[in-house]
Structures are given as C-alpha cells and as structure tokens.
Write a protein that holds these residues in place. Structure first.
Motif, mmCIF file in Angstrom:
data_model
loop_
_atom_site.group_PDB
_atom_site.id
_atom_site.type_symbol
_atom_site.label_atom_id
_atom_site.label_comp_id
_atom_site.label_asym_id
_atom_site.label_seq_id
_atom_site.Cartn_x
_atom_site.Cartn_y
_atom_site.Cartn_z
ATOM 1 N N LYS A 1 0.849 -1.204 0.000
ATOM 2 C CA LYS A 1 0.000 0.000 0.000
ATOM 3 C C LYS A 1 0.884 1.255 0.000
ATOM 4 N N ASP A 2 0.954 1.908 -1.163
ATOM 5 C CA ASP A 2 1.828 3.083 -1.309
ATOM 6 C C ASP A 2 1.383 4.255 -0.428
ATOM 7 N N LYS A 3 0.092 4.342 -0.177
ATOM 8 C CA LYS A 3 -0.404 5.457 0.638
ATOM 9 C C LYS A 3 0.210 5.437 2.034
ATOM 10 N N ALA A 4 0.561 4.241 2.498
ATOM 11 C CA ALA A 4 1.149 4.120 3.830
ATOM 12 C C ALA A 4 2.501 4.828 3.894
ATOM 13 N N PHE A 5 3.220 4.827 2.771
ATOM 14 C CA PHE A 5 4.523 5.511 2.735
ATOM 15 C C PHE A 5 4.320 7.012 2.913
ATOM 16 N N ASN A 6 3.330 7.576 2.207
ATOM 17 C CA ASN A 6 3.047 9.018 2.328
ATOM 18 C C ASN A 6 2.658 9.377 3.761
ATOM 19 N N GLN B 1 13.255 15.714 0.682
ATOM 20 C CA GLN B 1 13.903 14.707 -0.145
ATOM 21 C C GLN B 1 14.720 13.734 0.703
ATOM 22 N N GLN B 2 15.420 14.285 1.718
ATOM 23 C CA GLN B 2 16.185 13.424 2.616
ATOM 24 C C GLN B 2 15.266 12.492 3.402
ATOM 25 N N VAL B 3 14.133 13.021 3.827
ATOM 26 C CA VAL B 3 13.160 12.192 4.552
ATOM 27 C C VAL B 3 12.702 11.039 3.659
ATOM 28 N N ASN B 4 12.370 11.335 2.410
ATOM 29 C CA ASN B 4 11.926 10.312 1.470
ATOM 30 C C ASN B 4 13.001 9.242 1.264
ATOM 31 N N ASP B 5 14.222 9.721 1.009
ATOM 32 C CA ASP B 5 15.317 8.789 0.706
ATOM 33 C C ASP B 5 15.636 7.879 1.888
ATOM 34 N N LEU C 1 3.768 7.903 6.450
ATOM 35 C CA LEU C 1 5.005 7.898 7.234
ATOM 36 C C LEU C 1 5.822 9.164 6.988
ATOM 37 N N VAL C 2 5.854 9.613 5.721
ATOM 38 C CA VAL C 2 6.533 10.873 5.401
ATOM 39 C C VAL C 2 5.878 12.015 6.170
ATOM 40 N N GLY C 3 4.569 12.023 6.173
ATOM 41 C CA GLY C 3 3.833 13.068 6.881
ATOM 42 C C GLY C 3 4.147 13.072 8.369
ATOM 43 N N GLN C 4 4.246 11.894 8.956
ATOM 44 C CA GLN C 4 4.558 11.804 10.386
ATOM 45 C C GLN C 4 5.971 12.322 10.670
ATOM 46 N N ALA C 5 6.906 12.002 9.764
ATOM 47 C CA ALA C 5 8.285 12.468 9.939
ATOM 48 C C ALA C 5 8.365 13.988 9.825
ATOM 49 N N MET C 6 7.671 14.545 8.857
ATOM 50 C CA MET C 6 7.681 16.001 8.673
ATOM 51 C C MET C 6 7.002 16.691 9.858
ATOM 52 N N LYS C 7 5.944 16.050 10.379
ATOM 53 C CA LYS C 7 5.252 16.608 11.536
ATOM 54 C C LYS C 7 6.178 16.615 12.749
ATOM 55 N N LEU D 1 13.708 7.155 4.469
ATOM 56 C CA LEU D 1 12.580 6.251 4.753
ATOM 57 C C LEU D 1 12.614 5.027 3.843
ATOM 58 N N ARG D 2 12.821 5.259 2.575
ATOM 59 C CA ARG D 2 12.843 4.130 1.617
ATOM 60 C C ARG D 2 14.003 3.189 1.937
ATOM 61 N N LYS D 3 15.131 3.783 2.320
ATOM 62 C CA LYS D 3 16.283 2.958 2.676
ATOM 63 C C LYS D 3 15.970 2.088 3.897
ATOM 64 N N LYS D 4 15.326 2.698 4.890
ATOM 65 C CA LYS D 4 14.984 1.973 6.110
ATOM 66 C C LYS D 4 13.960 0.854 5.854
ATOM 67 N N LEU D 5 13.041 1.179 4.933
ATOM 68 C CA LEU D 5 11.953 0.221 4.646
ATOM 69 C C LEU D 5 12.350 -0.792 3.583
ATOM 70 N N GLY D 6 13.520 -0.539 2.997
ATOM 71 C CA GLY D 6 13.959 -1.456 1.941
ATOM 72 C C GLY D 6 13.161 -1.310 0.678
ATOM 73 N N GLY D 7 12.546 -0.076 0.470
ATOM 74 C CA GLY D 7 11.691 0.157 -0.701
ATOM 75 C C GLY D 7 12.409 0.875 -1.795
#
Length: 479
Positions: A445-450, A467-471, A452-458, A473-479
């Motif tokens: 579910k891709d929406k779940a990634f967004n 961009q760093q948050v996105n990168d 998580l990004v929102g929670q990090a920015m909050k 997060l994906r690294k941590k999630l293996g995505g």
C-alpha cells in the motif's frame, strides 16, 4: 456562433504625458477646479493662434517606433468641424489625410495563441472639454480644463474576431504606452479611452454594418459591451432587421448597449487643413534621437528572457505584461542570480501574483520588494528552507514581519534540518511508533509511505529536508 464571424476594430485615445496642452501653455494636471486651466487659446478668443507642443510630437514618434510604423516626414493638421457645447472653437484640431504615424502593429496573446493586430494610423489631436450633468439641477455645466489636452488617437484595422482578442489588444496597448512613458494609462481619469467598432457577418460575406461603442473605460466593460453588442446584432439580422450605423453607449448597470446617435462619416466633419498651423516636418535625425532614448521594448525583452533564462514564451509574455512587472523581475534576478531566474519567475507568477490579485494591488506597490523575494528564492535554492517553509516566510514578508527572508528564518527558527543523522533518528522513532503503516507499506500500500513521510515532517515541524526524509525512509523500509 460558428455561423457568424465577429469583426472588431478599436480606436483608442491616449492622453499624452506632456506638461502643457498641445497648442497652448495651459496645464493638463487632473483634478483642478473647473475652467481654471483654460487660457485664451483653449477657449478660442478672437485673434489667438495655436503653437504646436514639441513634446507631443516626441510622444507620437516614440509610439510609431515602438509599433514598427512609418513616421511621416511631413504631416498636416486639419480642422474637424462639429458643434457641441464643450468644443469652444466649433472645430477640433486633428489630423486627417496625412497622420504622423502610419501602419505598424501590435502582437497579442489570447491563451496560447498569438496574433498580430495591424494598425491603420495614429494621429495627434486635441481633446474637447467636458460636459457635466450631475448636481446642476437639470442643467449642464461645461468644464474646459480638458480642452486642448494632447491626444494620440490609435486606430486598428478590423483584425479582431472576439471580445477576448479586443481586450488582449487593449491591454497590450495600455501596457505599451505606459512602458514607453507617453501616457499614464489611468482609465478612471480618462487618460486611456477606447471605442470599439463592432459588426457581424456570415463567413465569406462582405463586412457588415458597424456600430461604434464609445468611451469604454475598463477592460471588463469592454468585454461585456462587445459580447452584448455582438449578440444583439446577430438577433437583429436573424429576425430580418438591418443594422444601422450608429454610435452607442454601454450601460454597466444593465450590461446593455443603447444607441446614442446616428454615426457620422468623415465627410460630415468637413475636414480641411488648418490655416493657422504649418505642416509638421520630422527629419531622420529627430527620429534617430528619439529612438536612442527608447527603453528596451516588451517583445525584445521577451526574446531576451527566453534566451538568457530559458523561460517559455508564455512566462516571458506574463513577466513583460507591464513595465513595473518586468522591472520587478529584472531586479529580483539580479539579486538572486541568473541560475535562479526560473524560480524567481515561478514565485512572481504564482504566490506573488495571487496575493496581489486578491488584494487588488499592482506589483509596483507590492509589500514584498524584489530584493526580499530574491532573498527568499536564494534560501530555497541553498536548502536553508523547503518550499513549504518558504510559504511561511513569504507570508511573514507580506505582513512586514521582517526586513529579509534571513531575518524571518532566524527569528522564527525555520531553518531546514539537513543533518542526516538527526533526520535518521527521527525516522527511527516514527517507524517504531507507526508499525501498522510500516506493515501496510510492506503489503504494497503506497499510501502508507506518504503517511510515514507526513509523520516524519510533523515530528520535525516541517523543517526536515523532504527529499532526505523520502530517501532515508525508503532505505529503512527497503523500498
């Protein structure tokens, strides 16, 4: 409407920015008490003689050069004879057979479409006085302050095919005469007045009978008046009635045009050369002198913006819609650096334009100066702040909460977090606290990634580099 073709030509009276009238030394300042700026020449006392204002001629030359027209080496002033209370001489000094400016044209843009509107002529003439009908208990007052004010009447060929094209041309002309400094463009004070000649025909047929809508003093009224007049003419012809040539007025309250009088032709005015004025002779050296003093013109500036900054033709046209807008952009780019020109353009045409429109303000009166906007763009470019934080800084600049973007960023602690270690720590905490979203993301579910990004920015109050948050997060999630 496709079975009908609309044909529109415009006549525009631009009041020239001289200090005195075209044939006398009287002031042309707006707002004086009635009849205090009308001297013996203006009110046509016996024996007085007109003397041509050189600066009015300079204005005409400037306009002719700006629209690529021919400047007549020899032009003639004529008397246009008609009788009306606000015309003390019983005639208006104008130009008829040989105008000072001949031909030329103006490029317009309607949406993404460009079109070239040909000009027939532009000629010098004097304005009439003004009849005042209010507050006179049923009588009419005559104010001759305006009599003799210098005008340039600019006449197009019937090249426009819609009210949108007519408004685009009027706006372009309005911007140009201000750009080259010959008219202040104040429509409320009557410095820029348009008459629209409107007719309709079936495609391929000869031109229809035109009706002239007089004294349109706003672009909105121009569009409304033309649209109503077009539909009225179509209805008349469809019901078998002939259109009669007439002068009509637009009533903004009803949104309708109404006939004022039958329309005169040139021969009705009994034009003849004015015996009190010598022919106007303009030599090549005078034209060259005027040309040397012209600013860079809008089309040349548009081409330069595209070549130097990689802007689209549309963006370049928007940024040169007025001299004030172009000056603002040039000043901001000079401060922000050419590499940031596109970002500067986007902020001017986006956030700044929207805010100015909302507050009915011109860019010349913007609370945010070009230098302040440049500072904001620079802080986005060097990753000091994100685009989202930049909107908060813009708001603070607009409200006068700081002299610069840097001051606001420091005062409000808005500097972007770019330390990857600090961001990684926050992301670890977000992942630990949002295991459900982590599981949903891993389930596809891709929406779940967004989320998580929102929670990090909050968690960083919007200060983390997105961009760093996105990168990370994906690294941590293996995505």
């Amino acid at each position: 409407m496709s079975q009908w073709e609309v044909v529109i030509g415009l006549e525009t009276h631009a009041q020239l920015q001289t200090k005195s009238k075209i044939f006398s030394g009287s002031s042309i300042a707006f707002g004086a008490e009635p009849n205090v700026q009308a001297n013996a020449v203006d009110i046509a006392l016996p024996g007085v003689l007109p003397v041509l204002n050189r600066e009015a001629v300079v204005c005409a030359i400037k306009f002719g050069l700006a629209v690529g027209a021919s400047i007549a080496p020899r032009s003639v002033f004529a008397r246009k004879n008609y009788f009306y209370p606000d015309l003390p001489k019983g005639y208006q000094i104008s130009q008829f057979e040989i105008p000072v400016v001949q031909g030329g044209g103006l490029a317009i843009r309607v949406g993404e479409q460009e079109k070239f509107i040909r000009l027939t002529r532009a000629h010098l003439e004097e304005d009439a006085g003004k009849s005042l009908h209010e507050d006179f208990h049923g009588r009419t007052g005559i104010d001759l302050n305006r009599a003799g004010t210098p005008l340039l009447e600019i006449v197009t060929e019937p090249d426009m095919r819609s009210s949108a094209e007519a408004v685009a041309y009027a706006r372009a002309l309005h911007a140009l005469v201000q750009w080259i400094g010959i008219c202040d463009g104040n429509m409320q004070e009557g410095s820029f007045r348009c008459d629209a000649n409107v007719s309709v025909r079936r495609p391929g047929e000869p031109l229809g009978t035109r009706r002239e809508i007089k004294n349109l003093n706003s672009f909105r009224f121009m569009q409304q008046a033309i649209d109503f007049e077009v539909q009225w003419q179509i209805n008349e012809i469809s019901e078998g009635r002939a259109i009669r040539q007439a002068t009509v007025l637009f009533d903004p309250d009803s949104g309708e045009t109404r006939a004022m009088r039958s329309k005169e032709d040139a021969h009705d005015y009994r034009y003849f050369p004015d015996p009190d004025l010598l022919p106007l002779e303009i030599g090549a050296d005078w034209i060259a002198q005027v040309k040397a003093g012209l600013p860079e013109l809008p089309q040349a500036m548009q081409a330069r913006f595209q070549a130097d900054y990689g802007l689209s033709a549309y963006d370049a046209a928007i940024l040169t819609a007025s001299r004030a807008m172009a000056d603002y952009f040039v000043t901001a780019v000079a401060a922000a650096g050419a590499a940031n020109a596109k970002a500067v353009a986007n902020w001017i045409m986006g956030e700044l334009a929207a805010r100015l429109n909302k507050n009915d303000m011109d860019v010349a009166n913007s609370p945010i100066s070009a230098a302040q906007l440049a500072g904001l763009v620079q802080r986005i470019a060097d990753n000091t702040i994100s685009n989202n934080i930049a909107k908060k800084v813009f708001e603070a600049l607009w409200n006068g909460e700081g002299q610069s973007a840097d001051e606001i960023i420091d005062q409000q602690g808005l500097k972007q977090i770019t330390d990857s270690g600090a961001i990684e720590k926050i992301i670890d905490e977000v992942l630990a606290a949002n295991q459900k979203s982590v599981g949903e993301f891993r389930a596809g579910k891709d929406k779940a990634f967004n989320a998580l990004v929102g929670q990090a920015m909050k968690a960083t109050k919007g200060k983390a580099n997105p961009q760093q948050v996105n990168d990370l997060l994906r690294k941590k999630l293996g995505g």
